[in-house]
Structure formats: C-alpha cells, structure tokens
Scaffold this active site. Structure first.
Site, PDB file in Angstrom:
ATOM      1  N   CYS A 114       0.808  -1.232   0.000  1.00 51.99           N
ATOM      2  CA  CYS A 114       0.000   0.000   0.000  1.00 51.99           C
ATOM      3  C   CYS A 114       0.839   1.280   0.000  1.00 51.99           C
ATOM      4  O   CYS A 114       0.301   2.365  -0.201  1.00 51.99           O
ATOM      5  CB  CYS A 114      -0.935   0.017   1.202  1.00 51.99           C
ATOM      6  SG  CYS A 114      -2.135  -1.301   1.159  1.00 51.99           S
ATOM      7  N   HIS A 254      -3.482   7.216   3.232  1.00 52.55           N
ATOM      8  CA  HIS A 254      -3.891   5.942   2.638  1.00 52.55           C
ATOM      9  C   HIS A 254      -5.205   5.527   3.299  1.00 52.55           C
ATOM     10  O   HIS A 254      -5.393   5.717   4.499  1.00 52.55           O
ATOM     11  CB  HIS A 254      -2.805   4.894   2.893  1.00 52.55           C
ATOM     12  CG  HIS A 254      -3.211   3.503   2.529  1.00 52.55           C
ATOM     13  ND1 HIS A 254      -3.723   3.194   1.294  1.00 52.55           N
ATOM     14  CD2 HIS A 254      -3.196   2.341   3.242  1.00 52.55           C
ATOM     15  CE1 HIS A 254      -3.996   1.893   1.257  1.00 52.55           C
ATOM     16  NE2 HIS A 254      -3.692   1.359   2.430  1.00 52.55           N
ATOM     17  N   ASN A 284     -10.388  -0.037   0.373  1.00 52.50           N
ATOM     18  CA  ASN A 284      -8.932   0.078   0.253  1.00 52.50           C
ATOM     19  C   ASN A 284      -8.511  -0.404  -1.136  1.00 52.50           C
ATOM     20  O   ASN A 284      -8.529  -1.601  -1.407  1.00 52.50           O
ATOM     21  CB  ASN A 284      -8.276  -0.766   1.354  1.00 52.50           C
ATOM     22  CG  ASN A 284      -6.760  -0.692   1.332  1.00 52.50           C
ATOM     23  OD1 ASN A 284      -6.165  -0.144   0.411  1.00 52.50           O
ATOM     24  ND2 ASN A 284      -6.129  -1.255   2.352  1.00 52.50           N
TER      25      ASN A 284
HETATM   26  O1  UT7 Z   1      -3.757  -1.329   3.817  1.00 49.63           O
HETATM   27  C1  UT7 Z   1      -2.901  -2.312   4.314  1.00 49.63           C
HETATM   28  C2  UT7 Z   1      -2.899  -2.388   5.770  1.00 49.63           C
HETATM   29  N1  UT7 Z   1      -4.083  -3.023   6.272  1.00 49.63           N
HETATM   30  C3  UT7 Z   1      -4.735  -2.470   7.286  1.00 49.63           C
HETATM   31  O2  UT7 Z   1      -4.374  -1.412   7.725  1.00 49.63           O
HETATM   32  C4  UT7 Z   1      -5.896  -3.238   7.882  1.00 49.63           C
HETATM   33  C5  UT7 Z   1      -5.771  -3.236   9.377  1.00 49.63           C
HETATM   34  N2  UT7 Z   1      -6.813  -4.020  10.054  1.00 49.63           N
HETATM   35  C6  UT7 Z   1      -8.115  -3.643  10.112  1.00 49.63           C
HETATM   36  O3  UT7 Z   1      -8.506  -2.685   9.470  1.00 49.63           O
HETATM   37  C7  UT7 Z   1      -9.025  -4.384  11.022  1.00 49.63           C
HETATM   38  O4  UT7 Z   1      -8.281  -5.231  11.869  1.00 49.63           O
HETATM   39  C8  UT7 Z   1     -10.110  -5.227  10.306  1.00 49.63           C
HETATM   40  C9  UT7 Z   1     -11.110  -4.310   9.625  1.00 49.63           C
HETATM   41  C10 UT7 Z   1      -9.472  -6.168   9.295  1.00 49.63           C
HETATM   42  C11 UT7 Z   1     -10.883  -6.083  11.313  1.00 49.63           C
HETATM   43  O5  UT7 Z   1     -11.438  -5.252  12.305  1.00 49.63           O
HETATM   44  P1  UT7 Z   1     -11.228  -5.575  13.855  1.00 49.63           P
HETATM   45  O6  UT7 Z   1     -11.956  -4.553  14.612  1.00 49.63           O
HETATM   46  O7  UT7 Z   1      -9.747  -5.690  14.093  1.00 49.63           O
HETATM   47  O8  UT7 Z   1     -11.942  -6.960  14.007  1.00 49.63           O
HETATM   48  P2  UT7 Z   1     -11.366  -8.321  14.601  1.00 49.63           P
HETATM   49  O9  UT7 Z   1     -10.478  -8.972  13.604  1.00 49.63           O
HETATM   50  O10 UT7 Z   1     -10.837  -8.072  15.979  1.00 49.63           O
HETATM   51  O11 UT7 Z   1     -12.681  -9.190  14.722  1.00 49.63           O
HETATM   52  C12 UT7 Z   1     -13.708  -8.881  15.698  1.00 49.63           C
HETATM   53  C13 UT7 Z   1     -14.864  -9.840  15.508  1.00 49.63           C
HETATM   54  C14 UT7 Z   1     -14.452 -11.304  15.442  1.00 49.63           C
HETATM   55  O12 UT7 Z   1     -15.444 -12.076  16.063  1.00 49.63           O
HETATM   56  P3  UT7 Z   1     -15.267 -12.599  17.593  1.00 49.63           P
HETATM   57  O13 UT7 Z   1     -14.016 -13.431  17.584  1.00 49.63           O
HETATM   58  O14 UT7 Z   1     -15.141 -11.362  18.411  1.00 49.63           O
HETATM   59  O15 UT7 Z   1     -16.514 -13.384  17.821  1.00 49.63           O
HETATM   60  C15 UT7 Z   1     -14.454 -11.603  13.984  1.00 49.63           C
HETATM   61  O16 UT7 Z   1     -14.680 -12.950  13.686  1.00 49.63           O
HETATM   62  O17 UT7 Z   1     -15.536  -9.558  14.283  1.00 49.63           O
HETATM   63  C16 UT7 Z   1     -15.621 -10.749  13.510  1.00 49.63           C
HETATM   64  N3  UT7 Z   1     -15.545 -10.382  12.098  1.00 49.63           N
HETATM   65  C17 UT7 Z   1     -16.609 -10.034  11.372  1.00 49.63           C
HETATM   66  N4  UT7 Z   1     -17.920  -9.937  11.673  1.00 49.63           N
HETATM   67  C18 UT7 Z   1     -18.769  -9.527  10.709  1.00 49.63           C
HETATM   68  C19 UT7 Z   1     -14.427 -10.307  11.317  1.00 49.63           C
HETATM   69  N5  UT7 Z   1     -14.761  -9.882  10.070  1.00 49.63           N
HETATM   70  C20 UT7 Z   1     -16.114  -9.714  10.087  1.00 49.63           C
HETATM   71  C21 UT7 Z   1     -17.041  -9.299   9.124  1.00 49.63           C
HETATM   72  N6  UT7 Z   1     -18.340  -9.229   9.468  1.00 49.63           N
HETATM   73  N7  UT7 Z   1     -16.670  -8.968   7.856  1.00 49.63           N
END
Ligand code: UT7
Length: 327
Positions: A114, A254, A284
């Site tokens: 990115c 970004h 993104n």
């Molecule tokens: O550009 C390159 C660099 N990349 C980035 O900067 C991305 C950085 N990461 C992020 O933006 C975030 O970590 C994400 C958007 C990918 C995920 O958000 P998060 O707040 O970190 O969620 P998480 O991974 O901690 O997941 C929280 C919960 C989980 O469920 P439990 O374990 O709490 O029951 C996931 O399974 O949300 C669940 N989950 C979803 N639920 C509904 C994960 N993806 C989804 C989804 N819809 N699409």
C-alpha cells in the site's frame, strides 16, 4: 538553484460496478453495520471481466495526458505501483506505455504494497530534482478483487479496485516536493501477504484449492502496527519541518480503515475537514487510494497549500511526504 519537483496534473479511474455492503452480506457472514463501524466502508468498485490493472491504468493515464495537453512521446519515465500486475512479468508499466504511445519512455513496476505509490512519488521527485528528467508519470492502482477470497469475511470486505496517476515535472516556483520519510520492516511480511504465486509457492492444485493465492491478513496485528506507524510518521514529518497543525492544510492518508485515518488525524491535531476521506465509496484500493484522493480533491486544494501524504502497507512499509500543492 536547486530544482524542485511538482505534481502538475492528476487523474484517476474507478470501474463502474459498485459492490455494496449489503451485496457482500449475501456472499459471506457479515453485515453493513459491522463493516461500517469497523472500517468506515459502505461500498467498493469492482472491475469485472478478464481485464487487468493495465485497463484502469490506461484510462487514468490517458485522462492525465489529455487534461495536461501532454504528448505521450514527451514522457520519459512511467512508474506503476501495484501488487496486482497483469503478469509477474513483464512489468505492466511497459504495457501501459505501449498502449498509450509513450514510446520514448522507460518504465517499470514498483511493489511496496500500500506504500508503493508514496515510494514511487518520492523516487520520481528525486529524479526530477536531479535535473535529468522533466516529465515522469507515476501511477498507483490495484485490482484487489483479483487476489481476494470472497469466502473470507475478514479480508474481502476491505478491498476494492481503482487507479490514479500524476504527472511530475520541475517546479517553476517555490511549490512542490519539500520532504519525505520512508520506512520498511520486512519482519512484518508474514502478517499481511499473498502466500502463493511467487517463487516460494508457485501455482499448484493444492495452492489453488487451499486459496493460497488470496490476501492473507492478521487484521488486528496489522491494525496496531498501522495506527502507530502512520500516526508517528505523519507527526514526525510535521516536527521535522516545524509545521504546526495550523500550518497543515491537508492530510491525504492511505485509505485502509477509517479508524486508522482518524488516529493519524488526531495525532497531528487536525480537524476532520482537513483530511481527504473517500474510503466509504471505494474501500482500500491499495496503491490507488492516494492518487484517487488527490484527483477527487484537486478542486479544493489551493496553490501553495501544505499537504502531508501518508501511507502504511504490507511489508511492512510506511512513510510520509510533505509538499506544497503546485497546480
Ligand atoms: O492497507 C494495508 C494495511 N491493512 C490495514 O491497515 C488493515 C488493518 N486491520 C483492520 O482494518 C481491522 O483489523 C479489520 C477491519 C481487518 C478487522 O477489524 P477488527 O476490529 O480488528 O476486528 P477483529 O479482527 O478483531 O474481529 C472482531 C470480531 C471477530 O469475532 P469474535 O471473535 O469477536 O466473535 C471476527 O470474527 O468480528 C468478527 N468479524 C466479522 N464480523 C462480521 C471479522 N470480520 C467480520 C465481518 N463481518 N466482515
């Protein structure tokens, strides 16, 4: 007198197809509320059919040359930043130059995830400053839909397709590129990458059935690193150039996650209206986010505005550029 580089024109292209959160919810177990609150994304664009990043790059660069009345034969170099090149080789940049008649240009692709567009912009600025080159096109874009697993709700909701391009020339006044801070740390490579398709794991029946050709991301780990790195480097470039929040007219970040953008803005002490945000429309687009923002905001930027551009991506890679808008 030292030559300064400037962005003299900007253009972008996004495909027509709009993939909404609601449509994604019919494909994976997700919903609009979760995606909006965790990422700020409402929809993203998808390039349908057997068309590669070259298709979007061609449209973006064609528009760029037309609006700047530039003869394609006058372009000396084209750098294309992408993680979704048409092919592993040759460079997609070569293909774009051929299609648009930039027959006097040399060209190559850059892969810094990115941060690729940011790194390429800085390289182009240094080449202009050297006095050797007068017209360089820098393109950033990705067809992320080509490397996503639409059964993985943690990644497929984030990314979209899009591309942008800028023309770089020597500045004729004090506006243009002032400073940059660029960083990378390969120890982060295992947390965000595309496992198959390279020389470590060439395509095989197993690599395809196990979906190893798609983006693998440890979201939370990457999030923590991204928030800290992008906010820190943006604050660092302000301090290095003795800029206060009042001095900064725009932050062009970004677009990976609205929460990362907000944390960076807060760290810099900027109000929301000084930040370009279109993640809700495009998600993104990896190398496309920054040039697409520059194009969308070009009518609001004023000549002489102090702009900080910052990025974070796989690698890990991150950095910031400070420039004075010159158009
Ligand atoms: O550009 C390159 C660099 N990349 C980035 O900067 C991305 C950085 N990461 C992020 O933006 C975030 O970590 C994400 C958007 C990918 C995920 O958000 P998060 O707040 O970190 O969620 P998480 O991974 O901690 O997941 C929280 C919960 C989980 O469920 P439990 O374990 O709490 O029951 C996931 O399974 O949300 C669940 N989950 C979803 N639920 C509904 C994960 N993806 C989804 C989804 N819809 N699409």
């Amino acid at each position: 007198m030292q030559i300064r580089a400037k962005i003299s024109a900007v253009h972008s292209y996004v495909p027509d197809y709009v993939l909404t959160n609601d449509e994604l919810a019919t494909m994976v177990d997700t919903n609009d509320e979760w995606i909006t609150s965790r990422t700020g994304i409402k929809e993203r664009r998808i390039l349908k059919g057997n068309l590669g990043i070259s298709f979007m790059a061609e449209h973006a660069v064609k528009g760029l040359l037309e609006k700047s009345n530039t003869d394609p034969k006058d372009i000396e170099l084209l750098i294309l930043a992408t993680v979704t090149a048409d092919y592993n080789f040759p460079a997609t940049a070569n293909i774009v130059c051929d299609r648009l008649g930039m027959h006097n240009a040399f060209s190559y692709d850059v892969n810094a995830a990115c941060s690729g567009f940011l790194f390429s912009l800085d390289t182009a600025a240094r080449l202009i400053e050297s006095g050797r080159y007068q017209k360089i096109v820098v393109v950033g874009g990705d067809k992320m839909s080509s490397i996503l697993n639409y059964e993985d709700r943690t990644t497929c909701i984030i990314f979209g397709d899009g591309c942008g391009a800028v023309l770089m020339e020597p500045s004729t006044d004090e506006n243009g590129f002032i400073d940059s801070i660029l960083r990378s740390d390969g120890s982060g490579s295992k947390h965000l990458f595309q496992p198959a398709g390279g020389s470590v794991m060439p395509a095989s029946i197993e690599s395809v059935t196990q979906k190893k050709h798609s983006v693998y991301q440890e979201g939370q780990y990457v999030f923590k690193f991204a928030v800290t790195s992008m906010a820190n480097v943006s604050a660092e470039i302000m301090e290095k150039n003795q800029l206060t929040a009042n001095d900064v007219d725009w932050l062009v970040p970004h677009q990976a996650n609205k929460r990362i953008i907000d944390a960076t803005r807060e760290r810099m002490g900027l109000p929301e209206e000084k930040v370009t945000v279109n993640i809700q429309k495009y998600g993104n687009t990896t190398n496309g986010t920054i040039p697409i923002c520059l194009h969308e905001w070009e009518d609001r930027f004023k000549k002489g505005d102090n702009i900080i551009i910052s990025a974070f991506g796989g690698g890990f890679t991150w950095g910031a550029i400070y420039l004075k808008w010159a158009i």
